[in-house]
Design a protein around this motif. Structure first.
Motif, PDB file in Angstrom:
ATOM      1  N   LEU A 153       0.975  -1.203  -0.047  1.00 30.62           N
ATOM      2  CA  LEU A 153       0.029  -0.053   0.032  1.00 30.62           C
ATOM      3  C   LEU A 153       0.831   1.186  -0.161  1.00 30.62           C
ATOM      4  O   LEU A 153       0.203   2.315  -0.176  1.00 30.62           O
ATOM      5  CB  LEU A 153      -0.751   0.055   1.156  1.00 30.62           C
ATOM      6  N   CYS A 154       2.273   1.236  -0.140  1.00 26.66           N
ATOM      7  CA  CYS A 154       2.892   2.408   0.048  1.00 26.66           C
ATOM      8  C   CYS A 154       3.378   2.939  -1.689  1.00 26.66           C
ATOM      9  O   CYS A 154       3.504   1.921  -2.562  1.00 26.66           O
ATOM     10  CB  CYS A 154       4.304   2.163   0.554  1.00 26.66           C
ATOM     11  N   ASP A 155       2.917   4.050  -2.123  1.00 27.61           N
ATOM     12  CA  ASP A 155       3.094   4.442  -3.424  1.00 27.61           C
ATOM     13  C   ASP A 155       4.677   5.049  -3.486  1.00 27.61           C
ATOM     14  O   ASP A 155       5.500   5.788  -2.729  1.00 27.61           O
ATOM     15  CB  ASP A 155       2.441   5.641  -3.345  1.00 27.61           C
ATOM     16  N   PRO A 156       5.441   4.046  -4.234  1.00 24.16           N
ATOM     17  CA  PRO A 156       6.952   4.430  -4.368  1.00 24.16           C
ATOM     18  C   PRO A 156       7.330   5.689  -4.880  1.00 24.16           C
ATOM     19  O   PRO A 156       8.331   6.145  -4.503  1.00 24.16           O
ATOM     20  CB  PRO A 156       7.406   3.028  -5.036  1.00 24.16           C
ATOM     21  N   ALA A 157       6.204   6.342  -5.391  1.00 25.04           N
ATOM     22  CA  ALA A 157       6.583   7.592  -6.156  1.00 25.04           C
ATOM     23  C   ALA A 157       6.973   8.624  -4.896  1.00 25.04           C
ATOM     24  O   ALA A 157       7.773   9.524  -5.213  1.00 25.04           O
ATOM     25  CB  ALA A 157       5.518   8.036  -6.944  1.00 25.04           C
ATOM     26  N   ASP A 158       6.135   8.681  -3.909  1.00 32.11           N
ATOM     27  CA  ASP A 158       6.358   9.669  -2.911  1.00 32.11           C
ATOM     28  C   ASP A 158       6.519   9.185  -1.462  1.00 32.11           C
ATOM     29  O   ASP A 158       6.300   9.813  -0.378  1.00 32.11           O
ATOM     30  CB  ASP A 158       5.341  10.797  -2.903  1.00 32.11           C
ATOM     31  N   SER A 159       6.138   7.961  -1.180  1.00 35.32           N
ATOM     32  CA  SER A 159       6.180   7.300   0.017  1.00 35.32           C
ATOM     33  C   SER A 159       5.007   7.507   0.820  1.00 35.32           C
ATOM     34  O   SER A 159       4.816   7.369   2.230  1.00 35.32           O
ATOM     35  CB  SER A 159       7.592   7.580   0.917  1.00 35.32           C
ATOM     36  N   VAL A 160       3.944   8.053   0.094  1.00 32.36           N
ATOM     37  CA  VAL A 160       2.673   8.234   0.852  1.00 32.36           C
ATOM     38  C   VAL A 160       1.950   7.032   0.550  1.00 32.36           C
ATOM     39  O   VAL A 160       1.897   6.318  -0.150  1.00 32.36           O
ATOM     40  CB  VAL A 160       2.018   9.686   0.209  1.00 32.36           C
ATOM     41  N   TYR A 161       0.940   6.536   1.433  1.00 35.35           N
ATOM     42  CA  TYR A 161       0.090   5.418   1.642  1.00 35.35           C
ATOM     43  C   TYR A 161      -1.239   5.568   1.053  1.00 35.35           C
ATOM     44  O   TYR A 161      -1.942   6.416   1.145  1.00 35.35           O
ATOM     45  CB  TYR A 161       0.085   5.014   2.884  1.00 35.35           C
ATOM     46  N   TRP A 162      -1.630   4.607  -0.101  1.00 34.37           N
ATOM     47  CA  TRP A 162      -2.867   4.349  -0.515  1.00 34.37           C
ATOM     48  C   TRP A 162      -3.790   3.787   0.563  1.00 34.37           C
ATOM     49  O   TRP A 162      -3.345   3.659   1.593  1.00 34.37           O
ATOM     50  CB  TRP A 162      -3.110   3.572  -1.689  1.00 34.37           C
ATOM     51  N   ASP A 163      -5.162   3.888   0.117  1.00 32.99           N
ATOM     52  CA  ASP A 163      -6.102   3.596   1.339  1.00 32.99           C
ATOM     53  C   ASP A 163      -6.281   2.287   1.281  1.00 32.99           C
ATOM     54  O   ASP A 163      -6.274   1.655   2.509  1.00 32.99           O
ATOM     55  CB  ASP A 163      -7.420   4.209   0.666  1.00 32.99           C
ATOM     56  N   ASN A 164      -6.343   1.113   0.437  1.00 34.48           N
ATOM     57  CA  ASN A 164      -6.789  -0.016   0.202  1.00 34.48           C
ATOM     58  C   ASN A 164      -6.201  -0.983  -0.656  1.00 34.48           C
ATOM     59  O   ASN A 164      -6.078  -0.380  -1.861  1.00 34.48           O
ATOM     60  CB  ASN A 164      -8.167  -0.415   0.723  1.00 34.48           C
ATOM     61  N   ILE A 165      -6.562  -2.344  -0.767  1.00 35.06           N
ATOM     62  CA  ILE A 165      -6.267  -3.147  -1.733  1.00 35.06           C
ATOM     63  C   ILE A 165      -7.479  -4.040  -1.637  1.00 35.06           C
ATOM     64  O   ILE A 165      -7.615  -4.786  -0.592  1.00 35.06           O
ATOM     65  CB  ILE A 165      -4.868  -3.770  -1.646  1.00 35.06           C
ATOM     66  N   GLY A 166      -8.138  -4.215  -2.618  1.00 34.30           N
ATOM     67  CA  GLY A 166      -9.216  -5.181  -2.701  1.00 34.30           C
ATOM     68  C   GLY A 166      -8.827  -6.690  -3.019  1.00 34.30           C
ATOM     69  O   GLY A 166      -7.707  -6.878  -3.271  1.00 34.30           O
ATOM     70  N   LEU A 167      -9.815  -7.663  -2.685  1.00 31.92           N
ATOM     71  CA  LEU A 167      -9.248  -8.987  -2.687  1.00 31.92           C
ATOM     72  C   LEU A 167      -9.017  -9.216  -4.235  1.00 31.92           C
ATOM     73  O   LEU A 167      -8.404 -10.439  -4.442  1.00 31.92           O
ATOM     74  CB  LEU A 167     -10.453  -9.899  -2.317  1.00 31.92           C
ATOM     75  N   ASP A 168      -9.449  -8.649  -5.511  1.00 29.77           N
ATOM     76  CA  ASP A 168      -9.107  -8.532  -6.511  1.00 29.77           C
ATOM     77  C   ASP A 168      -7.670  -8.144  -6.801  1.00 29.77           C
ATOM     78  O   ASP A 168      -7.290  -7.784  -8.137  1.00 29.77           O
ATOM     79  CB  ASP A 168     -10.038  -8.164  -7.638  1.00 29.77           C
ATOM     80  N   GLN A 169      -7.013  -7.654  -6.054  1.00 33.05           N
ATOM     81  CA  GLN A 169      -5.665  -6.918  -6.100  1.00 33.05           C
ATOM     82  C   GLN A 169      -5.803  -5.701  -6.565  1.00 33.05           C
ATOM     83  O   GLN A 169      -5.059  -4.921  -6.910  1.00 33.05           O
ATOM     84  CB  GLN A 169      -4.817  -7.679  -6.761  1.00 33.05           C
ATOM     85  N   THR A 170      -6.962  -4.852  -6.972  1.00 36.55           N
ATOM     86  CA  THR A 170      -7.112  -3.733  -7.243  1.00 36.55           C
ATOM     87  C   THR A 170      -6.758  -2.575  -6.095  1.00 36.55           C
ATOM     88  O   THR A 170      -7.409  -2.691  -4.787  1.00 36.55           O
ATOM     89  CB  THR A 170      -8.352  -3.102  -7.740  1.00 36.55           C
ATOM     90  N   ILE A 171      -5.856  -1.702  -6.391  1.00 36.82           N
ATOM     91  CA  ILE A 171      -5.513  -0.828  -5.347  1.00 36.82           C
ATOM     92  C   ILE A 171      -6.443   0.356  -5.343  1.00 36.82           C
ATOM     93  O   ILE A 171      -6.797   1.123  -6.365  1.00 36.82           O
ATOM     94  CB  ILE A 171      -3.943  -0.312  -5.485  1.00 36.82           C
ATOM     95  N   GLY A 172      -6.971   0.847  -3.942  1.00 32.53           N
ATOM     96  CA  GLY A 172      -7.696   1.882  -3.970  1.00 32.53           C
ATOM     97  C   GLY A 172      -6.828   3.043  -3.713  1.00 32.53           C
ATOM     98  O   GLY A 172      -6.160   3.238  -2.713  1.00 32.53           O
ATOM     99  N   LYS A 173      -6.472   3.900  -4.551  1.00 27.69           N
ATOM    100  CA  LYS A 173      -5.278   4.738  -4.660  1.00 27.69           C
ATOM    101  C   LYS A 173      -5.817   6.191  -3.967  1.00 27.69           C
ATOM    102  O   LYS A 173      -4.834   7.273  -4.086  1.00 27.69           O
ATOM    103  CB  LYS A 173      -4.718   5.101  -5.975  1.00 27.69           C
ATOM    104  N   ALA A 174      -6.549   6.358  -3.336  1.00 28.57           N
ATOM    105  CA  ALA A 174      -7.040   7.655  -2.609  1.00 28.57           C
ATOM    106  C   ALA A 174      -5.941   7.660  -1.553  1.00 28.57           C
ATOM    107  O   ALA A 174      -5.603   6.665  -0.940  1.00 28.57           O
ATOM    108  CB  ALA A 174      -8.378   7.517  -2.034  1.00 28.57           C
ATOM    109  N   LYS A 175      -5.215   8.955  -1.129  1.00 28.18           N
ATOM    110  CA  LYS A 175      -4.578   9.189  -0.215  1.00 28.18           C
ATOM    111  C   LYS A 175      -5.101  10.004   1.035  1.00 28.18           C
ATOM    112  O   LYS A 175      -5.837  11.030   0.818  1.00 28.18           O
ATOM    113  CB  LYS A 175      -3.263   9.766  -0.710  1.00 28.18           C
ATOM    114  N   PHE A 176      -5.132   9.507   2.305  1.00 32.81           N
ATOM    115  CA  PHE A 176      -5.625  10.360   3.368  1.00 32.81           C
ATOM    116  C   PHE A 176      -4.432  10.381   4.379  1.00 32.81           C
ATOM    117  O   PHE A 176      -3.796   9.605   4.510  1.00 32.81           O
ATOM    118  CB  PHE A 176      -6.908   9.645   4.167  1.00 32.81           C
ATOM    119  N   THR A 177      -4.439  11.653   4.993  1.00 33.71           N
ATOM    120  CA  THR A 177      -3.304  11.948   5.975  1.00 33.71           C
ATOM    121  C   THR A 177      -3.130  10.867   7.145  1.00 33.71           C
ATOM    122  O   THR A 177      -1.880  10.536   7.455  1.00 33.71           O
ATOM    123  CB  THR A 177      -3.482  13.212   6.708  1.00 33.71           C
TER     124      THR A 177
END
Length: 394
Positions: A238-262
């Protein structure tokens, strides 16, 4: 005079001080602000029938709660707040007790906040934990992240009081939280027990913090092992390698929920610092610094505040921002760089100075240009913690 009457008298006295601008002896400005917010919330959000608090003030009869897995299938005739907003009061009172040592905050915790919290306790389903709405309304969904935050608070309260009941509660909640871990996606904890469709940073990052706090309190190796495993899983998935900020979730289908919250990045910063302090592995500290820098650059935005002047503000999610603050404070205590912390403290002071409504409450927008009439409990409860925790920051 019974205990409840004494407590009510104390609250009325505190309310007088808050409303008249009088500060109690020895308090600095931030502590006085936190104290006044606590008293104002307990007075105006109070739901006397249950000894709980309302979701908003004023009460919004058309209130729509959007943060539940249940979606539109909400509790009808909602009389009190859901668990998440109420939990902010536990955190705030503990912070005030921590920074002041004043037993009045412990009394409020023991006589008001924790008895109210007990109404959310679900001992009919195992493992036992807190559910999202009080038991008097029947069964509600149970969220792993809700119980993360409470377990962390109970660790902190135990550290302050040495009262074994709080450590036992944290351990019991830990058992529930890790019942949400399975081998799908190689590990990780789900978000909601009744809707196991995704594994979220908000359930795994604070679980790592919880394990580290339990390890520091008990020195039981299993907690350190779990902390490392959970940290590594969250960073990998769940870590975005571009900026080390964390994405929100990963679904069981391996889709990343890429919203970022503080708050997601904030908990991974705090987790990294706690792991570094225990293991001396510099990788964790480097991770924490990279995520702190990434979060600072990603989340701060230049806006025109309500006073017409431009400034940099964090997003319109105060509680999320306060959880980020936990990580930033932990990091600052290690590297002695308080730049990130001061920026958030400046935001909070701006909000207090310019954006309070006629009832003395804050909205979700610290810039003050997009606040609503009905003020959410959590947006105000979290500010008790923020002002208390920054009371010693110059």
């Amino acid at each position: 005079m019974n205990t409840k009457s004494i407590l009510n008298c104390c609250l009325l006295a505190l309310c007088f001080c808050a409303c008249t601008g009088q500060h109690l002896p020895g308090e600095n400005r931030n502590v006085a602000i936190a104290d006044s917010l606590l008293t104002n919330i307990l007075t105006k959000y109070n739901v006397e029938k249950y000894g709980l608090l309302s979701e908003t003030y004023p009460v919004n009869p058309e209130n729509q709660v959007t943060y539940l897995a249940e979606g539109s299938k909400q509790k009808k005739n909602q009389e009190v707040s859901f668990l998440w907003p109420y939990s902010g009061m536990l955190s705030g009172c503990i912070s005030l007790y921590d920074v002041t040592g004043d037993k009045k905050y412990l009394e409020i915790l023991e006589k008001r906040i924790i008895p109210g919290l007990d109404l959310y306790w679900d001992n009919t389903r195992t493992p036992h934990c807190y559910q999202s709405y009080p038991r008097f309304n029947g069964e509600s969904d149970r969220f792993y992240d809700d119980n993360d935050w409470l377990a962390i608070d109970f660790c902190d309260l135990y550290a302050l009081t040495k009262d074994q009941q709080y450590l036992l509660k944290a351990k019991e909640l830990h058992e529930y939280i890790y019942s949400g871990w399975d081998d799908a996606l190689g590990g990780g904890i789900y978000w909601c027990e009744q809707k196991k469709t995704s594994k979220n940073t908000c359930s795994n990052a604070p679980a790592t913090v919880l394990c580290m706090k339990l390890y520091n309190l008990t020195k039981e190796q299993k907690y350190l092992d779990q902390a490392i495993e959970t940290y590594n899983w969250t960073k990998k998935n769940l870590c975005d390698p571009a900026d080390s900020v964390y994405w929100d979730n990963i679904g069981l289908d391996q889709t990343i929920g890429k919203a970022k919250f503080t708050y997601n990045s904030g908990q991974m910063i705090q987790a990294g610092v706690l792991l570094y302090q225990t293991t001396s592995d510099e990788t964790y500290l480097t991770d924490a610094k990279n995520t702190a820098k990434g979060a600072y650059n990603h989340f701060l935005g230049k806006r025109t505040g309500i006073n017409g002047k431009d400034a940099y503000f964090y997003p319109t999610n105060p509680w999320f921002n306060v959880i980020l603050l936990r990580g930033l404070l932990a990091l600052a205590e290690v590297d002695n760089d308080y730049k990130y912390v001061r920026t958030m403290a400046d935001n909070a002071h701006y909000a207090w100075e310019y954006t309070r409504d006629e009832n003395g409450f804050l909205g979700n927008d610290w810039a003050g240009t997009d606040n609503k009439k009905f003020k959410w409990l959590l947006d105000n409860a979290c500010m008790i913690e923020l002002f208390a925790e920054t009371s010693n920051i110059q």
